[in-house]
Design an enzyme around this catalytic site. Structure first.
Site, short mmCIF file in Angstrom:
data_model
loop_
_atom_site.label_atom_id
_atom_site.label_comp_id
_atom_site.label_asym_id
_atom_site.label_seq_id
_atom_site.Cartn_x
_atom_site.Cartn_y
_atom_site.Cartn_z
N ASP A 1 -0.54 -3.78 -6.10
CA ASP A 1 -0.76 -3.60 -4.65
C ASP A 1 -2.06 -4.32 -4.26
OD1 ASP A 1 -0.39 -2.51 -2.09
OD2 ASP A 1 -1.49 -0.68 -2.57
N HIS A 2 -2.01 -5.10 -3.21
CA HIS A 2 -3.20 -5.82 -2.71
C HIS A 2 -3.90 -6.66 -3.77
CE1 HIS A 2 -3.10 -4.09 1.31
NE2 HIS A 2 -2.81 -2.94 0.75
N GLY B 1 -5.79 4.47 5.21
CA GLY B 1 -6.70 5.62 5.26
C GLY B 1 -6.21 6.73 6.17
N HIS C 1 2.57 -1.24 5.26
CA HIS C 1 1.38 -0.64 4.64
C HIS C 1 0.78 0.37 5.62
CE1 HIS C 1 0.39 -3.43 1.17
NE2 HIS C 1 1.49 -3.94 1.68
N GLY C 2 -0.10 1.21 5.10
CA GLY C 2 -0.81 2.14 5.98
C GLY C 2 0.13 3.11 6.67
N ALA C 3 1.16 3.57 5.95
CA ALA C 3 2.24 4.32 6.59
C ALA C 3 2.10 5.84 6.46
CB ALA C 3 3.58 3.87 6.03
N ASN D 1 4.49 1.89 2.01
CA ASN D 1 3.36 2.21 1.13
C ASN D 1 2.68 3.52 1.53
OD1 ASN D 1 3.91 -0.32 0.16
ND2 ASN D 1 1.81 -1.05 0.28
P1 13P Z 1 -2.01 4.77 3.53
O1 13P Z 1 -3.50 4.75 3.47
O2 13P Z 1 -1.53 4.97 4.94
O3 13P Z 1 -1.40 5.75 2.61
O4 13P Z 1 -1.49 3.31 3.08
C1 13P Z 1 -1.45 2.97 1.73
C2 13P Z 1 -1.18 1.53 1.51
O5 13P Z 1 -0.84 0.76 2.41
C3 13P Z 1 -1.37 1.02 0.15
O6 13P Z 1 -1.15 -0.35 0.06
O1 G3H Z 2 -4.31 -0.03 0.21
C1 G3H Z 2 -4.30 0.64 -0.80
C2 G3H Z 2 -5.00 1.88 -1.04
O2 G3H Z 2 -4.80 2.87 -0.11
C3 G3H Z 2 -6.44 1.68 -1.39
O3 G3H Z 2 -6.46 1.91 -2.71
O4 G3H Z 2 -8.75 2.74 -3.22
O5 G3H Z 2 -7.10 2.10 -5.00
O6 G3H Z 2 -8.19 0.33 -3.61
P1 G3H Z 2 -7.73 1.76 -3.69
ZN ZN Z 3 -1.84 -1.44 1.74
#
Ligand code: 13P
Ligand code: G3H
Ligand code: ZN
Length: 297
Positions: free
Chosen positions: A73-74, A171, A200-202, A243
């Site tokens: 991821d990322h 977040g 993402h960010g869901a 995600n």
């Molecule tokens: P959330 O912070 O909304 O759970 O998103 C997580 C995410 O996008 C991880 O890649």
């Molecule tokens: O986008 C992904 C996560 O929510 C952030 O994860 O704290 O493991 O980098 P991390």
């Molecule tokens: Zn993400």
């Protein structure tokens, strides 16, 4: 993810950091008979070490009665993505969202070239997952995914899945006012891009979990996420991978706080982390039902 997009459901991609989160997700997937994606960020690789986290996730995948993907991821640069391709990940994300269109395309294409040779699929991101509230229309246009650019990006790079920016952010504090995704934009992207789209960010940031955490000493007032109805609409408009990290973290934290408060004599880590793992599992199961992936394995 391709069958998911075709058939109008989405696969949950859950962030794992350790044994407890991995067990929570694999147990949830097995109980829901759902395919699942376990995703690992570069900061987890730093925290746990690549070899440790891979062993844990691979063990879960091998023993699971359902399909389990292991996803980066990322991924922040070519080297990290390449290392994960070599290490046996089933898919990797290369996140060039903070680069220019040209630089992001070039980086993504490089990763696609090495990943596809090994049968590993690639997710990229176009647009930025920054907060969109209190921004001017022009600023919003600059950070949200442009449908034409998305089509050109997919064509140029040969990427397998595309993360789009439609108003979500990472977040627990996603909105100060009304929670609202740009679903019209998603519809327009969906018309031009046929590969699976990723949200993402869901996280939903369930208020009952926030209240539970706060009751036991957390300070999380104002936390707010994406309403479930909008997630369902997003799935109907082409989102096929969703995600989730924050909702699992909240469930874990609220339960650890509850156990420590209610059982001050307890000092066995298993008695503290076990219930926290179960709380994460329940969240993951409810996501699988919401996303429509339950029963699809
Ligand atoms: P959330 O912070 O909304 O759970 O998103 C997580 C995410 O996008 C991880 O890649
Ligand atoms: O986008 C992904 C996560 O929510 C952030 O994860 O704290 O493991 O980098 P991390
Ligand atoms: Zn993400």
């Amino acid at each position: 993810m391709v069958p998911a997009r075709k058939n109008g459901y989405a696969i949950g991609a859950f962030n794992v950091q350790n044994l407890e989160s991995t067990l929570a997700i694999v147990e949830a997937a097995a109980e829901e008979k759902s395919p699942v994606i376990m995703q690992i960020t570069p900061s987890v690789i730093k925290y746990a070490g690549l070899a440790y986290i891979i062993s844990i996730v691979k063990t879960a995948a091998q023993s699971a009665p359902v399909p389990v993907a292991m996803h980066l991821d990322h991924g922040e640069d070519f080297e990290t993505a390449a290392k994960c391709v070599e290490a046996g990940f089933t898919s990797v994300m290369i996140d060039g969202s903070f680069l220019s269109f040209e630089e992001n395309s070039a980086l993504t294409k490089r990763v696609v070239d090495i990943a596809h040779r090994k049968g590993v699929s690639v997710e990229a991101e176009l647009g930025k997952l920054a907060g969109v509230e209190e921004r001017s229309v022009e600023e919003k246009e600059a950070i949200l995914t442009d449908p034409d650019a998305a089509a050109e990006f997919v064509e140029k790079t040969g990427v397998d899945a595309l993360a789009v920016a439609i108003g979500t952010s990472h977040g627990a504090y996603k909105f100060k006012s009304e929670a609202k995704l740009d679903l019209e934009r998603l519809k327009a992207i969906s018309k031009k891009v046929s590969i699976p789209l990723v949200l993402h960010g869901a996280s939903n940031v369930p208020q009952w979990i926030v209240e539970k955490a706060n009751k036991y000493g957390a300070a999380l007032s104002g936390a707010k996420g994406i309403p479930e109805e909008q997630i369902k609409q997003a799935i109907s408009l082409g989102i096929a991978k969703i995600n989730i990290d924050t909702d699992l973290r909240l469930a874990f934290t609220a339960t650890v706080r509850e156990v420590l408060t209610n059982s001050p004599k307890e000092f066995d880590p298993r008695k503290i982390l076990g219930p926290a793992k179960d709380a994460m599992k329940e969240v993951a199961k409810s996501k699988m039902r919401l996303f429509g992936s339950s029963g699809k394995a």
